[in-house]
Scaffold this active site. Structure first.
Site, PDB file in Angstrom:
ATOM      1  N   THR A 125       0.810  -1.222   0.000  1.00  0.00           N
ATOM      2  CA  THR A 125       0.000   0.000   0.000  1.00  0.00           C
ATOM      3  C   THR A 125       0.841   1.268   0.000  1.00  0.00           C
ATOM      4  O   THR A 125       1.949   1.293   0.548  1.00  0.00           O
ATOM      5  CB  THR A 125      -0.899   0.015   1.256  1.00  0.00           C
ATOM      6  N   TYR A 149      -1.212   0.553  10.960  1.00  0.00           N
ATOM      7  CA  TYR A 149      -1.523  -0.145   9.696  1.00  0.00           C
ATOM      8  C   TYR A 149      -0.350  -0.018   8.725  1.00  0.00           C
ATOM      9  O   TYR A 149       0.101  -1.011   8.145  1.00  0.00           O
ATOM     10  CB  TYR A 149      -2.795   0.447   9.068  1.00  0.00           C
TER      11      TYR A 149
HETATM   12  P1  NAP Z   1     -11.399  -4.773   2.543  1.00  0.00           P
HETATM   13  O1  NAP Z   1     -12.584  -4.459   1.693  1.00  0.00           O
HETATM   14  O2  NAP Z   1     -11.314  -4.219   3.922  1.00  0.00           O
HETATM   15  O3  NAP Z   1     -11.301  -6.390   2.643  1.00  0.00           O
HETATM   16  C1  NAP Z   1     -10.436  -7.015   3.555  1.00  0.00           C
HETATM   17  C2  NAP Z   1     -10.603  -8.517   3.457  1.00  0.00           C
HETATM   18  O4  NAP Z   1      -9.722  -9.155   4.400  1.00  0.00           O
HETATM   19  C3  NAP Z   1     -12.004  -9.028   3.773  1.00  0.00           C
HETATM   20  O5  NAP Z   1     -12.312 -10.058   2.864  1.00  0.00           O
HETATM   21  C4  NAP Z   1     -11.830  -9.608   5.183  1.00  0.00           C
HETATM   22  O6  NAP Z   1     -12.739 -10.629   5.481  1.00  0.00           O
HETATM   23  C5  NAP Z   1     -10.429 -10.188   5.084  1.00  0.00           C
HETATM   24  N1  NAP Z   1      -9.789 -10.480   6.365  1.00  0.00           N
HETATM   25  C6  NAP Z   1      -9.490  -9.602   7.330  1.00  0.00           C
HETATM   26  N2  NAP Z   1      -8.882 -10.250   8.335  1.00  0.00           N
HETATM   27  C7  NAP Z   1      -8.811 -11.569   7.989  1.00  0.00           C
HETATM   28  C8  NAP Z   1      -8.292 -12.765   8.617  1.00  0.00           C
HETATM   29  N3  NAP Z   1      -7.730 -12.729   9.813  1.00  0.00           N
HETATM   30  N4  NAP Z   1      -8.360 -13.938   7.963  1.00  0.00           N
HETATM   31  C9  NAP Z   1      -8.942 -13.989   6.764  1.00  0.00           C
HETATM   32  N5  NAP Z   1      -9.470 -12.915   6.122  1.00  0.00           N
HETATM   33  C10 NAP Z   1      -9.392 -11.727   6.742  1.00  0.00           C
HETATM   34  O7  NAP Z   1     -10.055  -4.367   1.794  1.00  0.00           O
HETATM   35  P2  NAP Z   1      -9.804  -3.996   0.239  1.00  0.00           P
HETATM   36  O8  NAP Z   1     -10.059  -2.555   0.054  1.00  0.00           O
HETATM   37  O9  NAP Z   1     -10.468  -4.987  -0.621  1.00  0.00           O
HETATM   38  O10 NAP Z   1      -8.221  -4.171   0.149  1.00  0.00           O
HETATM   39  C11 NAP Z   1      -7.628  -5.430  -0.175  1.00  0.00           C
HETATM   40  C12 NAP Z   1      -6.203  -5.462   0.342  1.00  0.00           C
HETATM   41  O11 NAP Z   1      -5.453  -4.419  -0.272  1.00  0.00           O
HETATM   42  C13 NAP Z   1      -6.046  -5.242   1.847  1.00  0.00           C
HETATM   43  O12 NAP Z   1      -4.935  -5.996   2.280  1.00  0.00           O
HETATM   44  C14 NAP Z   1      -5.742  -3.766   1.967  1.00  0.00           C
HETATM   45  O13 NAP Z   1      -5.040  -3.509   3.166  1.00  0.00           O
HETATM   46  C15 NAP Z   1      -4.898  -3.555   0.726  1.00  0.00           C
HETATM   47  N6  NAP Z   1      -4.935  -2.223   0.110  1.00  0.00           N
HETATM   48  C16 NAP Z   1      -6.114  -1.628  -0.151  1.00  0.00           C
HETATM   49  C17 NAP Z   1      -6.111  -0.396  -0.802  1.00  0.00           C
HETATM   50  C18 NAP Z   1      -7.404   0.315  -1.160  1.00  0.00           C
HETATM   51  O14 NAP Z   1      -7.352   1.510  -1.444  1.00  0.00           O
HETATM   52  N7  NAP Z   1      -8.544  -0.390  -1.213  1.00  0.00           N
HETATM   53  C19 NAP Z   1      -4.899   0.195  -1.194  1.00  0.00           C
HETATM   54  C20 NAP Z   1      -3.712  -0.478  -0.929  1.00  0.00           C
HETATM   55  C21 NAP Z   1      -3.739  -1.700  -0.294  1.00  0.00           C
HETATM   56  P3  NAP Z   1     -14.165 -10.371   6.245  1.00  0.00           P
HETATM   57  O15 NAP Z   1     -15.152 -10.089   5.144  1.00  0.00           O
HETATM   58  O16 NAP Z   1     -14.360 -11.660   6.938  1.00  0.00           O
HETATM   59  O17 NAP Z   1     -13.971  -9.196   7.163  1.00  0.00           O
HETATM   60  O1  F7E Z   2      -8.991   8.146   4.308  1.00  0.00           O
HETATM   61  C1  F7E Z   2      -9.423  11.678   5.370  1.00  0.00           C
HETATM   62  C2  F7E Z   2      -8.476  10.826   6.194  1.00  0.00           C
HETATM   63  O2  F7E Z   2     -10.002   6.108   5.317  1.00  0.00           O
HETATM   64  C3  F7E Z   2      -8.494   9.002   3.291  1.00  0.00           C
HETATM   65  C4  F7E Z   2      -7.243   2.105   2.913  1.00  0.00           C
HETATM   66  O3  F7E Z   2      -7.815   1.379   1.859  1.00  0.00           O
HETATM   67  O4  F7E Z   2      -6.109   3.558   1.385  1.00  0.00           O
HETATM   68  C5  F7E Z   2      -7.009   3.535   2.477  1.00  0.00           C
HETATM   69  O5  F7E Z   2      -6.484   4.264   3.573  1.00  0.00           O
HETATM   70  C6  F7E Z   2      -8.248  10.403   3.833  1.00  0.00           C
HETATM   71  C7  F7E Z   2      -7.453  10.439   5.140  1.00  0.00           C
HETATM   72  O6  F7E Z   2      -8.321   5.909   3.390  1.00  0.00           O
HETATM   73  C8  F7E Z   2     -12.685  11.388   6.917  1.00  0.00           C
HETATM   74  O7  F7E Z   2      -7.945  11.576   7.294  1.00  0.00           O
HETATM   75  C9  F7E Z   2     -11.390  12.997   6.244  1.00  0.00           C
HETATM   76  O8  F7E Z   2      -6.467  11.433   5.046  1.00  0.00           O
HETATM   77  O9  F7E Z   2     -10.571   6.716   2.927  1.00  0.00           O
HETATM   78  P1  F7E Z   2      -9.562   6.684   3.999  1.00  0.00           P
HETATM   79  P2  F7E Z   2      -6.774   5.808   3.816  1.00  0.00           P
HETATM   80  O10 F7E Z   2      -6.571   6.069   5.253  1.00  0.00           O
HETATM   81  O11 F7E Z   2      -6.012   6.648   2.843  1.00  0.00           O
HETATM   82  C10 F7E Z   2      -4.816   3.005   1.658  1.00  0.00           C
HETATM   83  C11 F7E Z   2      -4.019   3.066   0.395  1.00  0.00           C
HETATM   84  C12 F7E Z   2      -4.885   1.661   2.284  1.00  0.00           C
HETATM   85  O12 F7E Z   2      -4.007   0.838   2.093  1.00  0.00           O
HETATM   86  C13 F7E Z   2      -5.934   1.445   3.328  1.00  0.00           C
HETATM   87  O13 F7E Z   2      -6.186   0.053   3.522  1.00  0.00           O
HETATM   88  O14 F7E Z   2      -9.518  10.978   4.135  1.00  0.00           O
HETATM   89  N1  F7E Z   2     -10.756  11.816   5.968  1.00  0.00           N
HETATM   90  N2  F7E Z   2     -12.565  12.758   6.827  1.00  0.00           N
HETATM   91  C14 F7E Z   2     -11.536  10.795   6.372  1.00  0.00           C
HETATM   92  N3  F7E Z   2     -11.360   9.461   6.301  1.00  0.00           N
HETATM   93  C15 F7E Z   2     -12.361   8.680   6.788  1.00  0.00           C
HETATM   94  N4  F7E Z   2     -12.217   7.328   6.706  1.00  0.00           N
HETATM   95  N5  F7E Z   2     -13.497   9.210   7.334  1.00  0.00           N
HETATM   96  C16 F7E Z   2     -13.707  10.561   7.435  1.00  0.00           C
HETATM   97  O15 F7E Z   2     -14.730  11.008   7.932  1.00  0.00           O
END
Ligand code: NAP
Ligand code: F7E
Length: 332
Positions: A125, A149
């Protein structure tokens, strides 16, 4: 010819559902790892249930991972499971490390023991750049995570590199910047805003509480990003790649676009809530994906405005379907 088998951890999450769809289109047999829960969290993959196989295991349980890899014997593993919400990582720092950091080692150990020929993708990430040391960020930018995280993910990133270098595993770490979709969890800012706009539009709410509107992110579309995961595992040799759009936008810009799409004035509804500000913020992320473009031939197709408007439209439609008197039943 027998189909190639892919195992996805985190298949019930946003990315898991898009990746499963994509791999099915490519002709893969798709197996998803799910953890035990008293209710089934399968909303995002309900439409795929007949076409995929789900098997129980948990990133916290080493033996379950070994059994799973031994039983499925996949050609490719995509490790998407993690505790992925940054604010929760301060509240549950140790648990986040167990899933998001050490969980990666448990999975790599299972691969090493059962079949070191399995190709593995690790969901890294942009949060590992944190307090960014340069703009834009690329594969050689120094890391400076700003949350438990981010720290846990940095461990996951380096252990993936280390198992590649120590044991010759085909292990890739995809440093993905924020990516969103109508399937994004409602706690993340993009979906919180688009869901909030839809609720206000339908008269179900009048205000939306938000934290830091000045934070800037490089937001792309999840459907584009899962293709990059697959491309990494199709190369001749394993490597790490930044995946990003190259654009940065503030939360305020996101809010403006979302409210305007619904014909609403954001200033009349958005309320600043100091409790939503983070102990340490990541102020500015902007990725440089030129390596992925050059080597993988990958590039994003959905732009920022199109993404946010797609999400607003989907949420407005979802509430329209669910509300009494709509003549339509069920949600999306
Ligand atoms: P998400 O919607 O939060 O999904 C997380 C998944 O992990 C869910 O299927 C959850 O299962 C599973 N999980 C959590 N703890 C587990 C455990 N102990 N054993 C087995 N499964 C478990 O996340 P996402 O947005 O799809 O992201 C996918 C991956 O990419 C994550 O690793 C995230 O940190 C990373 N990532 C995301 C972003 C982004 O912007 N979306 C960017 C960079 C990296 P349950 O349904 O059971 O909770
Ligand atoms: O926050 C600001 C907050 O929670 C984005 C995860 O998928 O992307 C995600 O992490 C920004 C931050 O995502 C609210 O302070 C303002 O600056 O949508 P977010 P994140 O923290 O960037 C990365 C790449 C991952 O890997 C992570 O798994 O938005 N912000 N007001 C807020 N954020 C939230 N959640 N809620 C608010 O009310």
């Amino acid at each position: 010819m027998t189909a190639r088998r892919a195992l996805i951890t985190g298949i019930t999450g946003q990315d898991g559902s898009y990746l499963a769809e994509f791999l099915l289109q490519q002709g893969y047999a798709v197996v998803g790892m799910v953890r035990r829960a008293s209710t089934e969290p399968f909303e995002r993959i309900a439409h795929l249930r007949e076409r995929i196989t789900l098997k129980p295991a948990d990133l916290l349980d080493q033996a379950s991972l070994i059994h799973l890899v031994r039983e499925v014997r996949p050609h490719e593993i995509y490790n998407l499971a993690s505790q992925s919400f940054v604010p929760t990582s301060w509240e549950q720092a140790v648990l986040t490390a167990e899933f998001t950091a050490v969980g990666v080692t448990r999975l790599l150990e299972a691969i090493r023991l059962v079949d070191p020929g399995i190709r593995v993708y690790q969901a890294s990430t942009s949060e590992i750049f944190g307090k960014a040391q340069e703009v834009p960020q690329h594969e050689r930018t120094p890391f400076y995570p700003r949350s438990p995280y981010g720290v846990a993910k940095l461990y996951g990133h380096w252990i993936t590199v280390n198992y590649r270098e120590s044991y010759g595993l085909f292990a890739c770490s995809g440093i993905l910047f924020n990516h969103e979709s109508p399937r994004r969890g409602k706690e993340f800012v993009s979906r919180k805003v688009t869901d909030g706009v839809a609720r206000i539009k339908h008269g179900l709410a009048t205000e939306l509480k938000l934290g830091n509107l000045d934070a800037r992110r490089d937001w792309g579309y999840a459907g584009d990003y899962v293709k990059a995961m697959w491309l990494m595992l199709q190369q001749e040799s394993p490597d790490d790649y930044v995946i990003a759009t190259g654009e940065t936008h503030s939360v305020r810009e996101l809010v403006q676009i979302a409210f305007a799409r619904a014909g609403l004035n954001w200033r009349a509804h958005v309320v600043e809530d100091l409790a939503l500000k983070r102990p340490a913020e990541v102020d500015l992320l902007q990725g440089d994906a030129s390596k992925a473009k050059r080597v993988l031939g990958w590039q994003p197709e959905v732009g920022f405005r199109e993404l946010i408007e797609m999400m607003v439209d989907a949420d407005i439609e979802r509430y329209a379907e669910a509300l009494p008197g709509s003549g339509r039943s069920g949600g999306r």
